[in-house]
Design a protein around this motif. Structure first.
Motif, PDB file in Angstrom:
ATOM      1  N   VAL A  10       0.835  -1.203   0.000  1.00 27.11           N
ATOM      2  CA  VAL A  10       0.000   0.000   0.000  1.00 27.11           C
ATOM      3  C   VAL A  10       0.869   1.252   0.000  1.00 27.11           C
ATOM      4  N   ALA A  11       1.954   1.237   0.758  1.00 27.06           N
ATOM      5  CA  ALA A  11       2.860   2.390   0.793  1.00 27.06           C
ATOM      6  C   ALA A  11       3.444   2.668  -0.593  1.00 27.06           C
ATOM      7  N   TRP A  12       3.858   1.618  -1.294  1.00 24.79           N
ATOM      8  CA  TRP A  12       4.371   1.801  -2.647  1.00 24.79           C
ATOM      9  C   TRP A  12       3.287   2.338  -3.572  1.00 24.79           C
ATOM     10  N   SER A  13       2.064   1.915  -3.356  1.00 28.50           N
ATOM     11  CA  SER A  13       0.981   2.397  -4.215  1.00 28.50           C
ATOM     12  C   SER A  13       0.662   3.858  -3.952  1.00 28.50           C
ATOM     13  N   PHE A  14       0.891   4.343  -2.724  1.00 26.68           N
ATOM     14  CA  PHE A  14       0.718   5.766  -2.427  1.00 26.68           C
ATOM     15  C   PHE A  14       1.673   6.598  -3.277  1.00 26.68           C
ATOM     16  N   PHE A  15       2.887   6.077  -3.487  1.00 29.76           N
ATOM     17  CA  PHE A  15       3.870   6.792  -4.302  1.00 29.76           C
ATOM     18  C   PHE A  15       3.681   6.541  -5.788  1.00 29.76           C
ATOM     19  N   GLY A  16       2.963   5.495  -6.139  1.00 32.49           N
ATOM     20  CA  GLY A  16       2.696   5.201  -7.546  1.00 32.49           C
ATOM     21  C   GLY A  16       3.865   4.600  -8.287  1.00 32.49           C
ATOM     22  N   GLY A  39      -4.732   1.170   4.010  1.00 35.42           N
ATOM     23  CA  GLY A  39      -5.023   2.400   3.275  1.00 35.42           C
ATOM     24  C   GLY A  39      -5.586   3.484   4.166  1.00 35.42           C
ATOM     25  N   GLY A  42      -2.729   4.692   6.379  1.00 33.02           N
ATOM     26  CA  GLY A  42      -1.814   5.511   5.582  1.00 33.02           C
ATOM     27  C   GLY A  42      -2.385   6.880   5.272  1.00 33.02           C
ATOM     28  N   ALA A  43      -3.652   6.942   4.919  1.00 33.50           N
ATOM     29  CA  ALA A  43      -4.291   8.225   4.622  1.00 33.50           C
ATOM     30  C   ALA A  43      -4.368   9.088   5.871  1.00 33.50           C
ATOM     31  N   PHE A  46      -0.974  10.509   6.589  1.00 32.15           N
ATOM     32  CA  PHE A  46      -0.670  11.561   5.616  1.00 32.15           C
ATOM     33  C   PHE A  46      -1.355  12.866   6.001  1.00 32.15           C
TER      34      PHE A  46
END
Length: 64
Positions: A10-16, A39, A42-43, A46
């Motif tokens: 999920v963290a990697w997906s936040f950065f894309g 998620g 993480g949100a 953030f």
């Protein structure tokens, strides 16, 4: 997958920045409940980081 591995995905997906092959492999193994929990956490982190940053800038007088 463990919850830690889900958080990493999920963290990697936040950065894309996910490669297609890694994304497909993760999608086959991820637990949807873990993805939702990671998620939301993480949100929230953030948003809290942004709020803290804004408060710090305002308190420092830079924004005046």
């Amino acid at each position: 997958m463990s919850f830690g591995q889900t958080v990493r995905a999920v963290a990697w997906s936040f950065f894309g920045v996910r490669k297609g092959a890694e994304h497909e492999a993760d999608m086959a193994k991820l637990n949807p409940v873990h993805v939702i929990i990671a998620g939301v956490i993480g949100a929230a982190l953030f948003v809290l980081t942004l709020v803290a940053l804004v408060r710090w800038v305002i308190a420092s007088g830079v924004a005046s």
